[in-house]
Write a protein that holds these residues in place. Structure first.
Motif, PDB file in Angstrom:
ATOM      1  N   PRO A 195       0.797  -1.229   0.000  1.00 57.83           N
ATOM      2  CA  PRO A 195       0.000   0.000   0.000  1.00 57.83           C
ATOM      3  C   PRO A 195       0.831   1.282   0.000  1.00 57.83           C
ATOM      4  O   PRO A 195       0.316   2.362  -0.303  1.00 57.83           O
ATOM      5  CB  PRO A 195      -0.838  -0.110   1.283  1.00 57.83           C
ATOM      6  CG  PRO A 195      -0.118  -1.082   2.141  1.00 57.83           C
ATOM      7  CD  PRO A 195       0.562  -2.047   1.216  1.00 57.83           C
ATOM      8  N   GLY A 196       2.127   1.168   0.302  1.00 61.35           N
ATOM      9  CA  GLY A 196       2.987   2.340   0.304  1.00 61.35           C
ATOM     10  C   GLY A 196       3.741   2.547  -0.996  1.00 61.35           C
ATOM     11  O   GLY A 196       4.552   3.484  -1.106  1.00 61.35           O
ATOM     12  N   ARG A 197       3.478   1.696  -2.009  1.00 63.52           N
ATOM     13  CA  ARG A 197       4.232   1.793  -3.270  1.00 63.52           C
ATOM     14  C   ARG A 197       3.277   1.725  -4.464  1.00 63.52           C
ATOM     15  O   ARG A 197       3.381   0.867  -5.335  1.00 63.52           O
ATOM     16  CB  ARG A 197       5.267   0.675  -3.352  1.00 63.52           C
ATOM     17  CG  ARG A 197       6.260   0.673  -2.212  1.00 63.52           C
ATOM     18  CD  ARG A 197       7.224  -0.495  -2.338  1.00 63.52           C
ATOM     19  NE  ARG A 197       8.198  -0.310  -3.406  1.00 63.52           N
ATOM     20  CZ  ARG A 197       9.015  -1.261  -3.846  1.00 63.52           C
ATOM     21  NH1 ARG A 197       8.942  -2.484  -3.327  1.00 63.52           N
ATOM     22  NH2 ARG A 197       9.871  -1.021  -4.817  1.00 63.52           N
ATOM     23  N   ILE A 198       2.353   2.684  -4.491  1.00 62.61           N
ATOM     24  CA  ILE A 198       1.357   2.743  -5.570  1.00 62.61           C
ATOM     25  C   ILE A 198       1.481   4.075  -6.298  1.00 62.61           C
ATOM     26  O   ILE A 198       1.567   5.133  -5.672  1.00 62.61           O
ATOM     27  CB  ILE A 198      -0.073   2.574  -5.014  1.00 62.61           C
ATOM     28  CG1 ILE A 198      -0.202   1.236  -4.283  1.00 62.61           C
ATOM     29  CG2 ILE A 198      -1.109   2.669  -6.142  1.00 62.61           C
ATOM     30  CD1 ILE A 198      -1.478   1.108  -3.468  1.00 62.61           C
ATOM     31  N   GLY A 199       1.499   4.025  -7.633  1.00 60.77           N
ATOM     32  CA  GLY A 199       1.587   5.242  -8.438  1.00 60.77           C
ATOM     33  C   GLY A 199       0.416   5.351  -9.393  1.00 60.77           C
ATOM     34  O   GLY A 199      -0.276   4.377  -9.680  1.00 60.77           O
ATOM     35  N   ILE A 200       0.211   6.572  -9.893  1.00 55.41           N
ATOM     36  CA  ILE A 200      -0.808   6.833 -10.920  1.00 55.41           C
ATOM     37  C   ILE A 200      -0.087   7.355 -12.151  1.00 55.41           C
ATOM     38  O   ILE A 200       0.876   8.114 -12.041  1.00 55.41           O
ATOM     39  CB  ILE A 200      -1.863   7.852 -10.423  1.00 55.41           C
ATOM     40  CG1 ILE A 200      -2.963   8.044 -11.460  1.00 55.41           C
ATOM     41  CG2 ILE A 200      -1.225   9.183 -10.055  1.00 55.41           C
ATOM     42  CD1 ILE A 200      -3.959   6.932 -11.528  1.00 55.41           C
ATOM     43  N   SER A 201      -0.517   6.907 -13.327  1.00 55.16           N
ATOM     44  CA  SER A 201       0.179   7.301 -14.550  1.00 55.16           C
ATOM     45  C   SER A 201      -0.787   7.300 -15.721  1.00 55.16           C
ATOM     46  O   SER A 201      -1.846   6.661 -15.677  1.00 55.16           O
ATOM     47  CB  SER A 201       1.342   6.334 -14.823  1.00 55.16           C
ATOM     48  OG  SER A 201       2.101   6.750 -15.944  1.00 55.16           O
ATOM     49  N   GLY A 202      -0.418   8.024 -16.778  1.00 58.66           N
ATOM     50  CA  GLY A 202      -1.220   8.038 -17.987  1.00 58.66           C
ATOM     51  C   GLY A 202      -0.551   8.879 -19.052  1.00 58.66           C
ATOM     52  O   GLY A 202       0.335   9.684 -18.763  1.00 58.66           O
ATOM     53  N   ASP A 203      -0.963   8.675 -20.292  1.00 57.46           N
ATOM     54  CA  ASP A 203      -0.400   9.436 -21.405  1.00 57.46           C
ATOM     55  C   ASP A 203      -1.470  10.291 -22.057  1.00 57.46           C
ATOM     56  O   ASP A 203      -2.630   9.882 -22.173  1.00 57.46           O
ATOM     57  CB  ASP A 203       0.232   8.504 -22.439  1.00 57.46           C
ATOM     58  CG  ASP A 203      -0.767   7.561 -23.095  1.00 57.46           C
ATOM     59  OD1 ASP A 203      -0.960   7.665 -24.321  1.00 57.46           O
ATOM     60  OD2 ASP A 203      -1.374   6.729 -22.396  1.00 57.46           O
ATOM     61  N   SER A 204      -1.086  11.499 -22.481  1.00 58.00           N
ATOM     62  CA  SER A 204      -1.965  12.418 -23.210  1.00 58.00           C
ATOM     63  C   SER A 204      -3.228  12.725 -22.396  1.00 58.00           C
ATOM     64  O   SER A 204      -3.130  13.223 -21.277  1.00 58.00           O
ATOM     65  CB  SER A 204      -2.290  11.821 -24.587  1.00 58.00           C
ATOM     66  OG  SER A 204      -2.891  12.781 -25.431  1.00 58.00           O
ATOM     67  N   ALA A 205      -4.418  12.420 -22.916  1.00 61.29           N
ATOM     68  CA  ALA A 205      -5.633  12.643 -22.136  1.00 61.29           C
ATOM     69  C   ALA A 205      -5.643  11.782 -20.884  1.00 61.29           C
ATOM     70  O   ALA A 205      -6.215  12.160 -19.858  1.00 61.29           O
ATOM     71  CB  ALA A 205      -6.872  12.351 -22.986  1.00 61.29           C
TER      72      ALA A 205
END
Length: 421
Positions: A195-205
């Motif tokens: 639970p301490g190693r979660i990221g959010i990511s995305g490209d363009s929109a």
């Protein structure tokens, strides 16, 4: 007869070359491949606008039967038909299609390691102007598969609903709902996620939606510390100024010309195409629009961009504009659509951030300005700039759309996640 055939063949080759060739900067990666890719997109767009369908009644009837009357539905039907992949697991990565609180997701689980019982994780949001693409097409399936294997991670690729079936802010609601569901302790335990190693990511929109989600979570006391990093790939971050240096420089560069980006914004807000030309020259944020003028201070590129970027470009600020635009599309000034205009108080609570930008991209300066604003808010930022990059390049890494800069951007992105997540 042979001579006639040669003449016809020569003429066809010349016509094809004329259609494919567009002038491109010498520094762009694999220019002829980019021309071919651009010609493919243009052909698909022309096909879905109707002229070719009218010539072939059976296909036209099929499109009508499938209920694909909107041009974006038709274009996405073509994209998904050509590129859809089933949830195929490999020896190293388990792939599953499921739903998180009613939102479809494709989950990629990296190989278990006895010495590391809990995995890190990334929630990934695909691009496509809030209207195109899918977590299930090969470009994103292959990217997430590689991320899961290289990072020994659980990648959750969100299949959010698209324009025109839903418009702003429903796409945001989908990614927020799916991510909140995933962050529940029992769900993280099910997928063996730390639970301490979660990221959010995305490209363009998708980068836009990731940035918006991160801002919302940073203001929620129950979620503030849930995301360790955000990684934004050539993100769309504002719709107030379509004349930043990168918009002026790359006005007609594939695969995202300025007119196309403005149209995506209008579709996202369910606005009128009648406003396209006015927005291209910033008539929607003229000086007589007080709220817009105040917000534009957050993206004053003359101070946020370095001289190497601003060069001799001049700001385009109209004295008087078209008041109807903001009356009918007030969402243009909403930080939930344009995270670059968020208050500094919001930005200072954001996690460690990675922003990838490309020289030959209208959105280049959105990313650079956001990095500068985050740095001013004491957020740790890595700005990863690619001089030969173009919009969308990171997903083009496999034959026949394998670009050298696509491979380098993908590797650089995954390496940053490996070091920081």
């Amino acid at each position: 007869m042979m001579r006639s055939s040669c003449v016809v063949l020569t003429a066809l080759v010349a016509l094809a070359a004329y259609y494919i060739y567009i002038p491109l900067p010498s520094s762009v990666s694999d220019p002829w491949k980019l021309m071919l890719l651009d010609a493919t997109f243009r052909s698909a767009q022309q096909l879905e606008t109707g002229s070719q369908w009218k010539l072939l009644s059976s296909q036209s009837n099929l499109i009508h039967y499938l209920g694909l009357s909107h041009h974006l539905l038709t274009l996405n039907f073509i994209i998904i038909s050509v590129g859809k992949k089933s949830a195929w697991s490999s020896a190293q990565v388990k792939v599953t299609d499921t739903d998180f609180d009613g939102v479809e997701v494709r989950v990629f689980e990296g190989p278990p390691k006895p010495e590391e019982p809990l995995k890190r994780s990334v929630v990934y949001i695909h691009g496509g102007g809030w209207a195109l693409g899918s977590a299930k097409i090969k470009y994103y399936d292959e990217l997430c598969m590689e991320m899961a294997e290289e990072l020994n991670a659980v990648i959750v690729s969100v299949e959010y609903r698209l324009v025109p079936k839903v418009c702003f802010p429903e796409q945001i609601h989908d990614v927020v709902r799916a991510t909140k569901y995933f962050l529940q302790p029992e769900v993280l335990q099910k997928y063996s996620v730390d639970p301490g190693r979660i990221g959010i990511s995305g490209d363009s929109a998708g980068g836009n939606l990731a940035a918006v989600l991160c801002q919302q979570f940073s203001q929620d006391v129950n979620l503030k510390k849930k995301l360790k990093v955000q990684a934004l790939i050539y993100p769309v971050l504002q719709a107030l100024d379509f004349n930043t240096p990168s918009y002026q420089q790359n006005v007609n560069i594939p695969i995202l010309p300025r007119h196309t980006m403005v149209k995506y914004w209008i579709e996202y807000f369910k606005g009128s195409y009648d406003f396209v030309q006015a927005m291209v020259v910033n008539n929607h944020t003229s000086l007589d629009e007080e709220e817009a003028t105040a917000l534009r201070a957050h993206l004053n590129w003359t101070s946020l961009l370095p001289a190497s970027i601003t060069k001799n470009y001049k700001p385009v600020v109209q004295t008087t504009g078209n008041a109807r635009i903001l009356q009918e599309i007030p969402q243009l000034l909403d930080a939930r659509s344009a995270p670059l205009i968020a208050d500094q108080e919001v930005l200072k609570h954001l996690p460690k951030t990675y922003i990838l930008t490309c020289e030959h991209d209208v959105l280049r300066d959105d990313g650079i300005m956001y990095a500068k604003r985050l740095e001013s808010a004491d957020v740790e930022v890595t700005l990863d700039y690619f001089e030969d990059g173009f919009h969308g390049c990171m997903i083009f890494t496999r034959w026949p759309t394998n670009f050298a800069v696509g491979i380098r951007t993908k590797n650089s992105y995954i390496e940053w996640l490996d070091r920081n997540l």
